[in-house]
Design a protein around this motif. Structure first.
Motif, PDB file in Angstrom:
ATOM      1  N   GLU A  18       0.810  -1.216   0.000  1.00 34.09           N
ATOM      2  CA  GLU A  18       0.000   0.000   0.000  1.00 34.09           C
ATOM      3  C   GLU A  18       0.844   1.267   0.000  1.00 34.09           C
ATOM      4  N   GLY A  19       2.144   1.121   0.286  1.00 29.31           N
ATOM      5  CA  GLY A  19       2.995   2.295   0.424  1.00 29.31           C
ATOM      6  C   GLY A  19       3.181   3.085  -0.855  1.00 29.31           C
ATOM      7  N   GLY A  20       2.980   2.449  -1.995  1.00 33.75           N
ATOM      8  CA  GLY A  20       3.130   3.172  -3.256  1.00 33.75           C
ATOM      9  C   GLY A  20       2.201   4.366  -3.357  1.00 33.75           C
ATOM     10  N   ALA A  21       1.019   4.248  -2.743  1.00 30.63           N
ATOM     11  CA  ALA A  21       0.056   5.357  -2.813  1.00 30.63           C
ATOM     12  C   ALA A  21       0.562   6.596  -2.099  1.00 30.63           C
ATOM     13  N   MET A  22       1.540   6.436  -1.210  1.00 30.48           N
ATOM     14  CA  MET A  22       2.066   7.600  -0.501  1.00 30.48           C
ATOM     15  C   MET A  22       2.933   8.464  -1.413  1.00 30.48           C
ATOM     16  N   ALA A  23       3.251   7.950  -2.588  1.00 31.78           N
ATOM     17  CA  ALA A  23       3.949   8.760  -3.587  1.00 31.78           C
ATOM     18  C   ALA A  23       2.969   9.334  -4.601  1.00 31.78           C
TER      19      ALA A  23
ATOM     20  N   GLY B 124       8.126   5.663   2.099  1.00 29.48           N
ATOM     21  CA  GLY B 124       6.763   5.578   2.610  1.00 29.48           C
ATOM     22  C   GLY B 124       6.579   6.216   3.972  1.00 29.48           C
ATOM     23  N   TYR B 125       7.457   5.903   4.934  1.00 31.26           N
ATOM     24  CA  TYR B 125       7.245   6.461   6.272  1.00 31.26           C
ATOM     25  C   TYR B 125       7.472   7.964   6.290  1.00 31.26           C
ATOM     26  N   SER B 126       8.400   8.451   5.455  1.00 28.12           N
ATOM     27  CA  SER B 126       8.637   9.895   5.440  1.00 28.12           C
ATOM     28  C   SER B 126       7.428  10.646   4.894  1.00 28.12           C
ATOM     29  N   ARG B 127       6.775  10.094   3.860  1.00 27.48           N
ATOM     30  CA  ARG B 127       5.597  10.758   3.284  1.00 27.48           C
ATOM     31  C   ARG B 127       4.401  10.658   4.226  1.00 27.48           C
TER      32      ARG B 127
ATOM     33  N   PRO C 290      10.693  15.965   2.513  1.00 26.95           N
ATOM     34  CA  PRO C 290      10.333  16.296   3.896  1.00 26.95           C
ATOM     35  C   PRO C 290      11.394  15.790   4.871  1.00 26.95           C
ATOM     36  N   VAL C 291      12.355  16.640   5.173  1.00 27.15           N
ATOM     37  CA  VAL C 291      13.581  16.209   5.827  1.00 27.15           C
ATOM     38  C   VAL C 291      13.360  15.695   7.253  1.00 27.15           C
ATOM     39  N   TRP C 292      12.587  16.427   8.073  1.00 24.68           N
ATOM     40  CA  TRP C 292      12.384  15.985   9.464  1.00 24.68           C
ATOM     41  C   TRP C 292      11.466  14.772   9.532  1.00 24.68           C
ATOM     42  N   ALA C 293      10.531  14.694   8.614  1.00 22.56           N
ATOM     43  CA  ALA C 293       9.661  13.518   8.546  1.00 22.56           C
ATOM     44  C   ALA C 293      10.445  12.288   8.116  1.00 22.56           C
TER      45      ALA C 293
END
Length: 457
Positions: free
Chosen positions: A204-209, A293-296, A320-323
């Motif tokens: 499912e992580g692809g959707a985060m892009a 994925g986790y950063s997005r 998103p550097v801090w994320a």
């Protein structure tokens, strides 16, 4: 450091396919084989077939959500639109459990593969070094990172092809059908399901892009559906060939494919080394993809007001550097202090299955609440999402009953029960949500994410 909250649209379907398959491909190289000791060889086969049906239905349903609401938050964005701020937050936390605990599990296995190839290498140092390296790589432009993911994913698939070609001629039916074929009957099958899920975990992580996709309504279904087809074929072949070589007998290892080939060719054989080396690329592909994925997801939760605003800051490359960094530090600590990857796998699987169920519930609610929402891709409703939701609920029960309640997480010299770990994490998450909701009431209002006749642009 940029303050802009707009991600660049640079990705094409091939990139989404690479990111999605890359996130999951490590699941072909390790982790799933722990299911052998739970349900036996054929018990794991049956569990894997059920899981393949689930993920096929889930991905088709998920494609409707992703094209209707192409948001970097993915699951949390769909749930927020359907169930309000609290529903979006719970789904986002479940997604982060999936994506924050999967990388350290993968990193631990990466250390095991390296130690298998070069016994002098300290697996813990290798684990931490590779984790840090890919956090740094992900600070670069997303398209460049996606190209790295594409190359690593293709190499990992080539490694699987080499494994199949070398292994199929030596598959013996006696290794598939014997006294170890079934362990515990139906109970064994249910106990094996959490490990069968690892074959597909993070698809499912692809959707985060999705916010970074060109023409998301057209290209997201292409990327996601081609990904699930690729993974379904690989899952069947990996499981049958590994078990057919005798890989289902004995103590599970963190490098099951080279271990299975070693029984035929010998541990020092060239083909064994080749599969182990390419297996590292598979692990790297998943580590890199899940970091994306986790950063997005973290970025999207911060943008929605759940996390502090500084986590939405982008660097000069639009990342998103801090994320990226903060969840990465948590992952590094877990990877450095955990002794066994199976406990990390179960924590990740629990978060994933909870999130899958919430996504399918969101799809049903959105169909009712927003019947005129622009849906460029429509799943066969309610049949396909209904199957996904039913199986998802069964899987959630299996994960809790047969894994969470049985396993412990070895950390800092102590064995901590997984149920206690999850209880503490969710308690902290709810306390934080209550505090933030009181302090920033406007941020957690149920802002409309979609219009009745237009999807997110």
């Amino acid at each position: 450091m940029q303050s802009s909250k707009q991600l660049a649209k640079t990705l094409k379907p091939i990139h989404l396919w690479a990111i999605t398959v890359g996130m999951v491909i490590a699941g072909q190289y390790f982790g799933w084989n722990y299911g052998f000791k739970e349900g036996g060889i054929m018990g794991l086969v049956i569990a894997s077939l059920l899981v393949t049906v689930f993920f096929t239905c889930f991905t088709l349903s998920y494609s409707e959500l992703a094209t209707s609401i192409p948001d970097a938050g993915g699951p949390s964005a769909y749930a927020r639109q359907a169930m309000g701020p609290l529903g979006g937050y719970i789904t986002g936390i479940a997604c982060l459990l999936d994506f924050v605990f999967a990388p350290p599990a993968i990193a631990v296995s990466t250390g095991a593969y390296l130690h298998f190839l070069i016994p002098a290498v300290n697996p813990m140092y290798a684990t931490i070094g590779i984790f840090i390296l890919f956090i740094v790589i992900n600070l670069q432009d997303i398209k460049g990172v996606a190209v790295i993911e594409l190359v690593a994913t293709i190499a990992a698939l080539i490694g699987l092809a080499v494994f199949y070609a070398a292994g199929i001629p030596h598959v013996e039916t006696a290794n598939l059908f014997n006294e170890s074929s079934f362990i515990g009957g139906g109970t064994g099958i249910m106990a094996a399901i959490p490990f069968a899920i690892w074959f597909f975990l993070a698809v499912e992580g692809g959707a985060m892009a999705s916010e970074e996709m060109q023409n998301p309504q057209k290209n997201i279904p292409k990327g996601l559906i081609s990904s699930i087809l690729t993974l379904a074929v690989a899952t069947i072949l990996t499981l049958v060939v590994t078990a057919g070589l005798g890989g289902g007998i004995g103590t599970p290892a963190d490098h099951p494919l080279p271990q299975a080939l070693s029984g035929v060719y010998g541990e020092g054989a060239l083909v064994v080394k080749v599969v182990a080396i390419i297996g590292l690329l598979g692990l790297v592909a998943s580590l890199n993809g899940i970091i994306i994925g986790y950063s997005r997801q973290t970025y999207a939760l911060a943008r929605a007001g759940y996390f502090p605003a500084f986590m939405t800051r982008l660097n000069g490359n639009g990342v998103p550097v801090w994320a990226l960094i903060i969840p990465g530090v948590i992952g590094i600590v877990c990877a450095a202090s955990a002794t066994y990857s199976d406990a990390l796998i179960i924590l990740s699987v629990f978060g994933a299955v909870l999130m899958y169920c919430l996504c399918m519930i969101s799809l049903f609610i959105l169909r009712r609440k927003h019947p005129h929402l622009d849906r460029p891709y429509k799943v066969s409703f309610p049949f396909v999402p209904g199957i996904a939701l039913l199986l998802g609920l069964v899987f959630l029960f299996c994960v809790i009953r047969y894994s969470v309640m049985k396993l412990s997480l070895p950390m800092f010299g102590s064995d901590i029960p997984l149920w206690a770990v999850l209880l503490v994490m969710f308690a902290v998450a709810f306390i934080y949500y209550g505090w933030r909701a009181r302090k920033h009431r406007g941020l957690l209002s149920n802002k409309l994410l979609v219009g009745e006749n237009a999807s997110v642009k």
